[in-house]
Design a protein around this motif. Structure first.
Motif, PDB file in Angstrom:
ATOM      1  N   SER A 114     -54.483  31.336  24.040  1.00 58.68           N
ATOM      2  CA  SER A 114     -53.793  32.120  25.061  1.00 58.68           C
ATOM      3  C   SER A 114     -54.770  32.625  26.109  1.00 58.68           C
ATOM      4  N   SER A 115     -54.231  33.119  27.191  1.00 57.19           N
ATOM      5  CA  SER A 115     -55.079  33.696  28.237  1.00 57.19           C
ATOM      6  C   SER A 115     -55.817  34.924  27.715  1.00 57.19           C
TER       7      SER A 115
ATOM      8  N   LYS B  12     -58.868  33.736  25.801  1.00 57.18           N
ATOM      9  CA  LYS B  12     -59.908  33.280  26.731  1.00 57.18           C
ATOM     10  C   LYS B  12     -60.575  34.458  27.434  1.00 57.18           C
ATOM     11  N   ALA B  13     -59.798  35.473  27.750  1.00 58.65           N
ATOM     12  CA  ALA B  13     -60.383  36.673  28.351  1.00 58.65           C
ATOM     13  C   ALA B  13     -61.299  37.366  27.359  1.00 58.65           C
TER      14      ALA B  13
END
Length: 310
Positions: A191-192, A195-196
């Motif tokens: 998911s974003s 990744k963050a």
């Protein structure tokens, strides 16, 4: 015959010394990789400041309140290689970084090279900061310039031979310094938030510097096959825990448990954060909620590593 042998030996010494000098030379960032001078945003930089835990090394542990932002250098870091003293990074133009350019700061952060062209010791985690985006480096520099300028130089490092030979760090960097890419392999459908979290953990948060073992009896780079799998405490007392999904201490923790720990300092067992992690947790508690959520998502998504047997 003897004279010819001595000449050959001298030639070998000269060639070896020349090769050492060339291979150990400091390597600065390419000009094209540098953010534009004055391009940073201090408001954004404050987030990076707390994510990186700058106060933990560059302010005395006894400092409270606003004094924590007087970055004259923190407590000594005592290791098997000697004692390191974090420098003054306040905007003082004489003793701090007030006279530095953004290029000076970026090279220190991402190449471990100071404005005088000297190697910096990796007790300063530039090998992690090498994973940061140039714009974030500019933002952090802009924020640091808003802090109080305070005079006073930190003591020199106290290192025995050969660790006191800074030039040798050039060879260490060639052998162990990572490139700018990500470290952990994430699932294809990450998911974003994951990744963050990867960016925060692997870059500004530099979590691997304590939670990952090192090669060469602690003198080498991070053992990336055991990424975040726990490591000996660099100050010699106990171990830094395994924070992968395979770690016995947090294996059963949910993502929300990790978020709560980073926010309040309390574990699901109603214990509280201790040791060097106290200050880390206090710094992370100042981040936006979504950053702590992202860090927790990443820690749940990475590959599990078994606890060390020692």
């Amino acid at each position: 015959m003897l004279k010819r042998g001595l000449i050959g030996l001298l030639a070998l010494v000269v060639i070896t010394a020349g090769a050492f000098w060339l291979l150990s030379a400091p390597q600065r960032l390419d000009a094209a990789a540098l953010p534009a001078e004055g391009s940073g945003d201090a408001a954004r930089g404050e987030r990076l400041f707390w994510a990186g835990g700058c106060v933990s090394c560059h302010a005395p542990s006894s400092a409270k309140g606003d004094d924590r932002l007087k970055l004259t250098g923190g407590d000594p870091l005592v290791t098997d290689f000697g004692t390191f003293h974090a420098p003054n990074i306040s905007p003082d133009p004489k003793d701090g970084i007030g006279a530095w350019s953004l290029a000076d700061f970026a090279n220190a952060m991402q190449r471990g090279v100071d404005p005088e062209g000297r190697h910096l010791y990796p007790a300063f985690p530039y090998t992690s900061y090498a994973h940061m985006r140039p714009g974030d480096i500019a933002d952090l520099f802009a924020y640091l310039k808003t802090l109080p300028p305070v005079g006073g130089r930190a003591p020199d490092n106290e290192l025995a031979f050969p660790f006191n030979i800074r030039r040798g760090l050039g060879l260490w960097k060639r052998a162990f310094m990572d490139g700018p890419g990500p470290i952990a392999a994430l699932p294809a459908d990450a998911s974003s938030a994951v990744k963050a979290g990867q960016y925060l953990v692997e870059g500004p948060g530099h979590c691997g510097q304590c939670h990952t073992p090192r090669t060469l009896a602690g003198a080498g780079g991070l053992a990336l096959t055991h990424w975040l799998g726990g490591a000996p405490n660099p100050e010699g007392k106990g171990r830094v825990p395994n924070i992968t999904p395979g770690g016995s201490e947090i294996r059963a923790w949910s993502q929300s448990d990790i978020v709560e720990y980073l926010t309040s300092g309390f574990t699901p067992e109603f214990d509280s954060v201790g040791g060097a992690m106290v200050e880390v947790q206090q710094n992370l508690a100042r981040l936006p909620d979504e950053d702590r959520t992202a860090i927790a998502a990443y820690l749940k998504a990475i590959a599990p590593v078994a606890d060390a047997s020692d």
